[in-house]
Design an enzyme around this catalytic site. Structure first.
Site, PDB file in Angstrom:
ATOM      1  N   TYR A 124      -0.294  -9.607  -1.518  1.00  0.00           N
ATOM      2  CA  TYR A 124       1.108  -9.041  -0.505  1.00  0.00           C
ATOM      3  C   TYR A 124       1.329  -9.503   0.014  1.00  0.00           C
ATOM      4  CZ  TYR A 124       3.729  -5.535   1.628  1.00  0.00           C
ATOM      5  OH  TYR A 124       5.300  -4.858   2.300  1.00  0.00           O
ATOM      6  N   GLU A 138      10.448  -8.133   0.236  1.00  0.00           N
ATOM      7  CA  GLU A 138       8.869  -7.887   0.318  1.00  0.00           C
ATOM      8  C   GLU A 138       9.059  -7.954  -0.946  1.00  0.00           C
ATOM      9  OE1 GLU A 138       7.934  -3.678  -1.280  1.00  0.00           O
ATOM     10  OE2 GLU A 138       6.569  -3.802   0.934  1.00  0.00           O
TER      11      GLU A 138
END
Ligand code: GDP
Ligand code: MN
Length: 396
Positions: free
Chosen positions: A109, A197
């Protein structure tokens, strides 16, 4: 403003971030054709909507034949995909992205967000990618790495290296990770993004670092100087009520209830939503008319509120400092007359020129309920809405 995954990937690629090859498709036939242009025996068909968590909703499919691709594309196109981020109404899929499949060895992530307390961009990373960041922080809180960027120097290679090492990446992968992390930061900085992101950022079986998904959000107040970003807007993905209001310069957020609100000041608008709830109602929207609102602007606010078919009653709450109650009252009267408003309307005016304002409302001869305090206004509008709704039920 949000953009689609394929647009985000195209932008990140310009900043040196490695992304899979792919192409856009608007039909199953086109999806098959796009796959043929790519090498490899597998591809991924991805629904392009402004939402994450598409995978769990069937919006991401790894395919190994033309039939499978056509199948997946046919299922997705024209569908309102419901993810846990879209709300129950879902978001319409009218574009697909067909990508070469990636052989995933590890999912990471990587996120870049504004930290309002630090007043800086903070990098959030985890070696437990693939799931949503909320789930990572609930399930694997210790895996989360935070690193604050000094805006004077930006993301430096040493800092990106530190993040990469903290992720436990193999030494051979560090240079690629540094390139990806610094690339994402530069994209955020140079494009006026408020968020970047990449979830997941993956390590492939052959030792490459690839951005497998990408989300970019932009600062709307900076779009005037980013025409190339502004052009990426897809109105079909936005709440039509918000598009209508925001295009007219109103600060509006759509909610699920039936009581429309017109308020001045964001803080008072939020307090008004709370008071409506406390009185037993549900607000239909947040709307801040701003300071010095002209009668025209008030009329426009009514139009925006009534553009939501669910609205059954309206509360106007003005605490006038820069505003003038007489202008607001004039706008209210014009709105009731021009829009032929029949639903319950409660107006609370306070502050500058309040006597003039009250006079305009009283002398209009229109069915407008006034209130002296916010609590009274909220109670009155909820009570009137309930009465009106009970009458509707009787008729039906
Ligand atoms: P999201 O669900 O909207 O976040 O969409 P993503 O693009 O993140 O895809 C969801 C998941 O699908 C990823 O976490 C991967 O596990 C999987 N996925 C996406 N692309 C590929 C691919 O090329 N190969 C494989 N094996 N899995 C993929
Ligand atoms: Mn994702």
């Amino acid at each position: 403003m949000d953009i689609h995954e394929y647009q985000a990937k195209e932008l990140l690629k310009k900043f040196g971030v490695n992304v899979p090859r792919g192409g856009i498709a608007y039909s199953p036939e086109q999806a098959v054709y796009r796959a043929q242009e790519l090498s490899g025996d597998k591809c991924v068909v991805k629904a392009q909507i402004h939402s994450g968590a598409r995978g769990k909703a069937g919006g991401v499919r790894v395919c190994s034949s033309d039939d499978e691709i056509a199948d997946a594309a046919g299922w997705m196109l024209g569908r309102k995909l419901v993810t846990h981020q879209t709300g129950p109404q879902g978001k319409l899929v009218n574009r697909l992205y067909v990508e070469e499949a990636t052989d995933i060895a590890q999912e990471l992530y990587l996120g870049f967000v504004m930290d309002r307390t630090e007043e800086r961009v903070v990098v959030v990373a985890s070696a437990q990618g693939g799931m949503e960041i909320e789930d990572i922080s609930a399930n694997e809180p210790d895996s989360i790495i935070r690193s604050v960027v000094d805006p004077a120097v930006g993301m430096q290679a040493f800092q990106a290296r530190e993040i990469a090492f903290s992720l436990g990446l193999d030494a051979a992968l560090i240079p690629q990770a540094v390139k990806a992390i610094t690339g994402c930061y530069r994209a955020m900085d140079e494009l006026d993004a408020t968020m970047v992101e990449v979830n997941p950022m993956v390590v492939t079986g052959s030792g490459e670092i690839v951005a497998l998904d990408a989300k970019l959000s932009f600062d709307e107040n900076a779009l005037f100087r980013r025409p190339e970003i502004s052009e990426l807007r897809d109105k079909s993905q936005e709440d039509p009520r918000e598009t209508y209001a925001n295009d007219r310069g109103l600060n509006y957020i759509g909610l699920e209830g039936k009581i429309g609100c017109i308020v001045n000041g964001a803080g008072l608008a939020m307090a008004t939503l709370d008071m409506i709830k406390m009185a037993g109602g549900e607000p239909a929207n947040f709307l801040d008319v701003g300071g010095g609102a002209s009668p025209e602007r008030v009329l426009m606010s009514f139009k925006a509120v009534l553009n939501d078919p669910n609205v059954e009653a309206i509360l106007v709450n003005i605490f006038a400092g820069i505003n003038r109650c007489d202008w607001i009252a004039e706008g209210v009267v014009r709105a009731v007359e021009e829009l032929n408003l029949k639903m319950p309307l409660v107006v609370r005016l306070s502050g500058t020129n309040v006597e003039e304002g009250q006079k305009i409302l009283n002398e209009s001869g229109l069915n407008i309920t006034t209130a002296a305090t916010l609590a009274e206004a909220a109670e009155k509008v909820v009570a009137q809405w309930k009465t009106a709704e009970a009458k509707e039920m009787e008729i039906a």
